[in-house]
Design a protein around this motif. Structure first.
Motif, PDB file in Angstrom:
ATOM      1  N   ARG A 109      -8.906  -7.322  -6.826  1.00 35.88           N
ATOM      2  CA  ARG A 109      -8.770  -6.238  -6.792  1.00 35.88           C
ATOM      3  C   ARG A 109      -8.639  -5.235  -5.032  1.00 35.88           C
ATOM      4  NH1 ARG A 109      -8.468  -3.745 -12.441  1.00 35.88           N
ATOM      5  NH2 ARG A 109     -10.837  -3.651 -12.269  1.00 35.88           N
ATOM      6  N   GLU A 110      -7.761  -4.373  -5.050  1.00 41.79           N
ATOM      7  CA  GLU A 110      -9.066  -3.304  -4.717  1.00 41.79           C
ATOM      8  C   GLU A 110      -8.634  -1.296  -4.946  1.00 41.79           C
ATOM      9  OE1 GLU A 110      -6.964  -5.750  -0.181  1.00 41.79           O
ATOM     10  OE2 GLU A 110      -5.754  -3.768  -0.964  1.00 41.79           O
ATOM     11  N   LEU A 111      -9.530  -0.801  -4.670  1.00 44.44           N
ATOM     12  CA  LEU A 111      -9.972   0.595  -4.553  1.00 44.44           C
ATOM     13  C   LEU A 111      -8.702   1.286  -3.893  1.00 44.44           C
ATOM     14  CD1 LEU A 111      -9.597   3.048  -6.681  1.00 44.44           C
ATOM     15  CD2 LEU A 111     -12.226   3.045  -5.977  1.00 44.44           C
ATOM     16  N   ARG A 112      -8.248   1.598  -3.466  1.00 46.34           N
ATOM     17  CA  ARG A 112      -7.186   1.725  -2.572  1.00 46.34           C
ATOM     18  C   ARG A 112      -7.162   3.449  -2.600  1.00 46.34           C
ATOM     19  NH1 ARG A 112      -1.937  -1.373  -2.503  1.00 46.34           N
ATOM     20  NH2 ARG A 112      -3.125  -3.556  -1.947  1.00 46.34           N
ATOM     21  N   TYR A 113      -7.464   4.517  -1.579  1.00 43.63           N
ATOM     22  CA  TYR A 113      -7.322   5.440  -1.739  1.00 43.63           C
ATOM     23  C   TYR A 113      -6.585   6.024  -0.043  1.00 43.63           C
ATOM     24  CZ  TYR A 113      -8.628  10.908  -0.653  1.00 43.63           C
ATOM     25  OH  TYR A 113      -8.974  12.470  -0.606  1.00 43.63           O
ATOM     26  N   ALA A 114      -5.174   6.998  -0.961  1.00 47.42           N
ATOM     27  CA  ALA A 114      -4.196   7.677  -0.098  1.00 47.42           C
ATOM     28  C   ALA A 114      -4.625   9.071   0.311  1.00 47.42           C
ATOM     29  CB  ALA A 114      -3.246   7.169  -0.555  1.00 47.42           C
ATOM     30  N   ASP A 115      -3.931   9.638   1.003  1.00 44.76           N
ATOM     31  CA  ASP A 115      -4.092  11.013   1.189  1.00 44.76           C
ATOM     32  C   ASP A 115      -3.084  11.633   2.064  1.00 44.76           C
ATOM     33  OD1 ASP A 115      -4.749  13.960   1.331  1.00 44.76           O
ATOM     34  OD2 ASP A 115      -7.373  13.277   1.118  1.00 44.76           O
ATOM     35  N   VAL A 116      -1.921  12.472   1.826  1.00 43.85           N
ATOM     36  CA  VAL A 116      -1.100  12.123   3.356  1.00 43.85           C
ATOM     37  C   VAL A 116      -1.683  13.866   3.606  1.00 43.85           C
ATOM     38  CG1 VAL A 116       1.302  13.521   2.872  1.00 43.85           C
ATOM     39  CG2 VAL A 116       1.182  11.959   1.379  1.00 43.85           C
ATOM     40  N   ARG A 117      -2.185  14.834   3.069  1.00 44.95           N
ATOM     41  CA  ARG A 117      -2.757  16.002   3.861  1.00 44.95           C
ATOM     42  C   ARG A 117      -4.125  15.279   4.520  1.00 44.95           C
ATOM     43  NH1 ARG A 117      -0.234  20.622   1.198  1.00 44.95           N
ATOM     44  NH2 ARG A 117      -1.242  21.703   2.700  1.00 44.95           N
ATOM     45  N   GLN A 118      -4.933  14.855   3.999  1.00 43.13           N
ATOM     46  CA  GLN A 118      -6.433  14.402   4.887  1.00 43.13           C
ATOM     47  C   GLN A 118      -7.219  15.241   4.451  1.00 43.13           C
ATOM     48  OE1 GLN A 118      -5.066  13.334   8.430  1.00 43.13           O
ATOM     49  NE2 GLN A 118      -3.242  11.795   7.739  1.00 43.13           N
ATOM     50  N   PHE A 119      -7.230  16.405   3.332  1.00 47.18           N
ATOM     51  CA  PHE A 119      -7.776  17.099   3.343  1.00 47.18           C
ATOM     52  C   PHE A 119      -9.479  16.170   2.314  1.00 47.18           C
ATOM     53  CE2 PHE A 119      -4.872  20.751   3.932  1.00 47.18           C
ATOM     54  CZ  PHE A 119      -4.774  20.365   5.051  1.00 47.18           C
ATOM     55  N   GLY A 120      -8.589  15.056   1.326  1.00 39.25           N
ATOM     56  CA  GLY A 120     -10.000  14.688   0.790  1.00 39.25           C
ATOM     57  C   GLY A 120     -11.068  14.125   1.081  1.00 39.25           C
ATOM     58  N   GLU A 145       0.561  -1.408   0.051  1.00 39.14           N
ATOM     59  CA  GLU A 145      -0.287   0.186   0.191  1.00 39.14           C
ATOM     60  C   GLU A 145       1.035   1.593   0.182  1.00 39.14           C
ATOM     61  OE1 GLU A 145      -2.616   0.252   3.721  1.00 39.14           O
ATOM     62  OE2 GLU A 145      -4.012  -1.228   2.658  1.00 39.14           O
ATOM     63  N   LEU A 146       0.296   2.255  -0.511  1.00 41.10           N
ATOM     64  CA  LEU A 146       0.420   3.764  -0.408  1.00 41.10           C
ATOM     65  C   LEU A 146       0.683   4.430   0.774  1.00 41.10           C
ATOM     66  CD1 LEU A 146      -0.167   5.294  -3.631  1.00 41.10           C
ATOM     67  CD2 LEU A 146       1.632   4.496  -3.761  1.00 41.10           C
ATOM     68  N   PRO A 147       1.476   5.231   1.946  1.00 42.01           N
ATOM     69  CA  PRO A 147       1.736   5.097   2.800  1.00 42.01           C
ATOM     70  C   PRO A 147       0.647   6.692   2.976  1.00 42.01           C
ATOM     71  CG  PRO A 147       3.868   5.724   2.256  1.00 42.01           C
ATOM     72  CD  PRO A 147       3.142   5.336   1.086  1.00 42.01           C
ATOM     73  N   HIS A 148      -0.095   6.322   3.872  1.00 38.07           N
ATOM     74  CA  HIS A 148      -1.598   6.713   4.098  1.00 38.07           C
ATOM     75  C   HIS A 148      -2.910   6.819   3.713  1.00 38.07           C
ATOM     76  CE1 HIS A 148       1.191   9.912   6.107  1.00 38.07           C
ATOM     77  NE2 HIS A 148       1.781  10.437   5.563  1.00 38.07           N
ATOM     78  N   THR A 149      -2.717   5.281   2.830  1.00 41.72           N
ATOM     79  CA  THR A 149      -4.381   4.999   2.608  1.00 41.72           C
ATOM     80  C   THR A 149      -5.423   5.150   3.671  1.00 41.72           C
ATOM     81  OG1 THR A 149      -2.623   3.575   0.631  1.00 41.72           O
ATOM     82  CG2 THR A 149      -4.836   2.776   1.898  1.00 41.72           C
ATOM     83  N   HIS A 150      -5.822   5.388   3.202  1.00 35.79           N
ATOM     84  CA  HIS A 150      -7.832   5.836   4.216  1.00 35.79           C
ATOM     85  C   HIS A 150      -8.928   4.684   3.842  1.00 35.79           C
ATOM     86  CE1 HIS A 150      -4.761   8.810   6.157  1.00 35.79           C
ATOM     87  NE2 HIS A 150      -4.550   9.812   5.287  1.00 35.79           N
ATOM     88  N   VAL A 151      -8.531   4.540   2.867  1.00 42.29           N
ATOM     89  CA  VAL A 151      -9.941   3.713   2.197  1.00 42.29           C
ATOM     90  C   VAL A 151      -9.504   2.892   0.742  1.00 42.29           C
ATOM     91  CG1 VAL A 151     -12.369   4.055   1.361  1.00 42.29           C
ATOM     92  CG2 VAL A 151     -11.235   5.632   2.563  1.00 42.29           C
ATOM     93  N   VAL A 152     -10.440   1.734   1.087  1.00 41.35           N
ATOM     94  CA  VAL A 152     -10.126   0.794   0.491  1.00 41.35           C
ATOM     95  C   VAL A 152     -11.191  -0.095   0.377  1.00 41.35           C
ATOM     96  CG1 VAL A 152      -8.838  -1.192   0.446  1.00 41.35           C
ATOM     97  CG2 VAL A 152      -7.446  -0.214   1.927  1.00 41.35           C
ATOM     98  N   PHE A 153     -11.200   0.368  -1.354  1.00 38.60           N
ATOM     99  CA  PHE A 153     -12.779  -0.750  -1.505  1.00 38.60           C
ATOM    100  C   PHE A 153     -12.083  -1.867  -2.232  1.00 38.60           C
ATOM    101  CE2 PHE A 153     -13.173   3.658  -1.911  1.00 38.60           C
ATOM    102  CZ  PHE A 153     -14.605   4.274  -1.758  1.00 38.60           C
ATOM    103  N   ARG A 154     -12.636  -3.084  -1.587  1.00 37.51           N
ATOM    104  CA  ARG A 154     -12.710  -4.770  -1.769  1.00 37.51           C
ATOM    105  C   ARG A 154     -13.762  -4.852  -2.779  1.00 37.51           C
ATOM    106  NH1 ARG A 154     -11.564  -4.407   3.334  1.00 37.51           N
ATOM    107  NH2 ARG A 154      -9.102  -4.569   3.958  1.00 37.51           N
TER     108      ARG A 154
END
Length: 285
Positions: free
Chosen positions: A103-114, A89-98
């Protein structure tokens, strides 16, 4: 913040890989990413839903599910990746759709503003999305329409272009580029532009956006597409980020000023400042 070309690049990548797949489960690791209707209800709404279409409106990604519209705004540094479960996973992966495909759809966000919203049929759209102005590529939009809507406004034309309620999808990079291409100073009052100038401005907005989309957007700071690639348009930028460098047209140094609270790049020779028919340099310290 990703602008229309970057979000469109992400949309095309996700549409190619996700449409027709099913969301079997979702794991929300950072609750504040979900604005509506709360983490538990969000998960319940998207589970067992097929992703019918991945769309875009302005800077928003729109995942059309069977009975739910999943609205996602990347904000500053949000990023989606489609990956196999055993991929790191990328660092700061906050949401994972299985997904049903495994496969997985992963949402990563360093700043956490999304943000994400799951909107059921009949519910109002999130305020920012509901208030968006027309898309720049809307075939019903032309220079005369912009003139009729904006000619009474005394604010700088850049202020209107950045306001998503007037035109959707533009941000600081592409506004600077389009105004340079059109030969319009960003501080020019919207009411000082003629119908012909608005017509040229709209043509240049569309041309700049179209070229940026073909290049996969601009990675001026941290943007990556769904494959982790940089955008290619940043090497084509004519004024943005080029303060002190020679203008690609006339050779005069690009200057940086502030308009609408944003750092703004302009060629004082190619973009003379016009106010009430008067041409000046108009450059602030």
């Amino acid at each position: 913040m990703p602008e229309l070309p970057e979000v469109e690049t992400v949309r095309r990548h996700l549409a190619e890989r996700l449409e027709g797949d099913e969301i079997c489960d979702v794991e929300v690791r950072l609750p504040r990413i979900v604005r509506y209707p709360g983490v538990q209800a969000f998960a319940e709404r998207v589970r067992r839903q097929t992703i019918q279409r991945v769309g875009r409106r302005g800077k928003y990604l729109l995942f059309q599910l069977e009975t739910v519209l999943l609205v996602s705004h990347l904000r500053m540094e949000g990023r989606y990746m489609v990956a196999d479960p055993d991929e790191p996973e990328l660092p700061h992966t906050h949401v994972v759709f299985r997904l049903g495909s495994g496969r997985e759809l992963r949402y990563a966000d360093v700043r956490q503003f999304g943000t994400m919203d799951a909107i059921a049929a009949g519910e109002p759209l999130p305020r920012g999305l509901a208030e968006l102005g027309p898309e720049p590529f809307d075939p019903s939009l032309d220079g005369s329409t912009l003139y009729e809507r904006w000619h009474h406004r005394g604010v700088p034309v850049k202020s209107l272009l950045l306001d998503q309620r007037y035109l959707a999808g533009l941000g600081n990079i592409y506004v600077d580029e389009a105004l340079f291409a059109a030969g319009i100073h960003p501080m020019t009052p919207a009411g000082a532009l003629s119908p012909d100038q608005y017509d040229r401005l709209l043509r240049e907005i569309r041309d700049v956006l179209d070229r940026a989309i073909r290049e996969g957007g601009s990675s001026v700071r941290s943007f990556r597409d769904g494959y982790g690639r940089h955008g290619g348009f940043q090497i084509r930028l004519a004024v943005y980020g080029r303060a002190g460098q020679p203008c690609v047209r006339c050779g005069r140094a690009i200057e940086k000023l502030r308009v609408a609270g944003r750092g703004t790049h302009v060629c004082p020779a190619c973009q003379p400042f016009t106010a009430c028919g008067r041409v000046t340099t108009g450059v602030e310290a």
